[in-house]
Write an enzyme that holds these catalytic residues in place. Structure first.
Site, short mmCIF file in Angstrom:
data_model
loop_
_atom_site.label_atom_id
_atom_site.label_comp_id
_atom_site.label_asym_id
_atom_site.label_seq_id
_atom_site.Cartn_x
_atom_site.Cartn_y
_atom_site.Cartn_z
N PHE A 14 0.87 -1.01 0.01
CA PHE A 14 -0.13 0.07 0.33
C PHE A 14 0.82 1.25 -0.07
CE2 PHE A 14 -2.20 2.69 3.24
CZ PHE A 14 -2.78 3.38 2.47
N VAL A 60 13.39 -9.39 2.21
CA VAL A 60 14.66 -8.53 2.74
C VAL A 60 15.16 -9.30 3.71
CG1 VAL A 60 14.15 -6.47 1.50
CG2 VAL A 60 13.21 -6.76 3.78
N TYR A 148 4.85 -7.32 16.01
CA TYR A 148 5.10 -5.91 15.03
C TYR A 148 5.72 -4.73 16.23
CZ TYR A 148 3.39 -2.35 12.18
OH TYR A 148 3.45 -1.24 11.21
#
Ligand code: UDP
Length: 329
Positions: A14, A60, A148
């Site tokens: 996004f 990554v 997170y």
């Protein structure tokens, strides 16, 4: 003069896709990187024929190799919705920690400036309101959001360490709730959830009593703030978000008006550790970057609704992450 080269991780996501658009528009050569776990190539399909865009399908959290020079790195790869953290907690931790380490190493090797996407989640369920950059936060390390929140807190710490120890040029943006076209319809976040429900003719699900607050920023405003921060010389964290705060109940009412749905709201359990209030203090961004949001919620929501309406019907009914119902139980 050769074009400046920028690497955008999470480039098919996004925010990443909107950043690709912005840097292409500014005349950069853009390398977008994404493992496509939560990203979607449809978000950057319109750039595929552009001579200044290259796409690398790569995770990554594994060693990152990019040939040639790099001037800037924007690390925006990460799952970013509470449902995603529950579904892919280990990847969430890895991209924020190992992934950030790899990109800081790459920035050092290329002598590139790097900006790291941090989040208002570093403040957890905040006891200070609105949240200033000086607030240290209130995070449950072992709760569902811990994967997170702590990855992002580690990310800030290692970024600052590379800045002070290696003299790397680093920037840290703390992103508050952001919305706009290309959000994933079924990622479980409140705006796509409500609009999706309205479009399918379902009731809107409010978690808890709806008195919790959020402050929603339109994506173009956010991208402008990020661009300005990257070009600034300020290495400390900066909040970027829209201070216009609203309860989730009021937000549901706005979506009902916007979509003209005849559906009602239904109440479900509040997920664990769901922050009760959130509003950015953007004094720093105003002073240092001369930035503040320009797009009102009414304008931004209209554009976003048009986007969701334009999606093919099958996308509307794809249940992907929504089929995972352990979230607010
Ligand atoms: N929320 C809700 N109904 C939904 C999805 C979310 O009431 O269908 C609530 C959620 O509990 C939270 C707020 O909306 O209080 C924002 O949730 P979101 O997942 O979008 O972002 P975050 O909690 O990370 O700010």
């Amino acid at each position: 003069m050769a074009k400046k080269r920028v690497l955008i991780t999470g480039g098919a996501g996004f925010l990443g896709s909107h950043l690709c658009d912005r840097f292409i528009k500014e005349g950069y050569y853009v390398i977008a990187m994404d493992n496509l776990i939560t990203g979607d190539l449809r978000n950057i399909e319109h750039l595929f024929k552009h001579p200044d865009l290259e796409f690398y399908h790569h995770d990554v959290s594994k060693f990152v190799h990019v040939p040639g020079e790099l001037d800037y790195i924007l690390h925006f790869a990460s799952p970013a919705s509470p449902i995603d953290y529950l579904k892919i907690p280990i990847q969430t931790l890895k991209v924020g920690s190992l992934g950030t380490h790899n990109l800081l190493g790459l920035a050092r090797a290329k002598k590139a400036r790097i900006i790291i996407a941090s989040t208002s989640e570093v403040y957890g369920d905040p006891t200070v309101h609105p949240q200033t950059e000086e607030y240290y936060g209130n995070v449950n390390t072992v709760g569902p959001r811990g994967v997170y929140d702590e990855a992002k807190r580690f990310q800030e710490a290692i970024t600052m360490a590379y800045h002070t120890f290696h003299g790397l040029e680093t920037r840290i943006v703390r992103i508050f709730n952001t919305y706009g076209p290309r959000m994933r319809l079924n990622d479980g976040r409140v705006l796509p959830a409500f609009i999706g429900q309205a479009l399918r003719g379902e009731d809107l699900t409010i978690f808890g009593d709806g008195s919790q607050t959020r402050s929603f920023c339109y994506v173009d405003d956010l991208v402008e703030g990020i661009y300005r921060l990257l070009m600034s010389d300020y290495a400390q964290p900066v909040n970027i978000g829209n201070p216009s705060e609203i309860t989730i109940k009021e937000f549901a009412e706005e979506i009902i008006k916007l979509t003209n749905t005849t559906q009602k709201v239904v109440y479900k359990d509040l997920p664990k550790d769901d922050p009760k209030q959130r509003q950015p203090d953007i004094t720093k961004a105003k002073q240092i970057l001369g930035w503040e949001p320009k797009v009102s919620r009414a304008e931004g929501l209209k554009i976003t609704y048009e986007y969701f309406k334009s999606l093919p019907t099958e996308v509307l009914y794809q249940r992907d992450h929504k089929s995972f119902d352990g979230y607010n139980k």
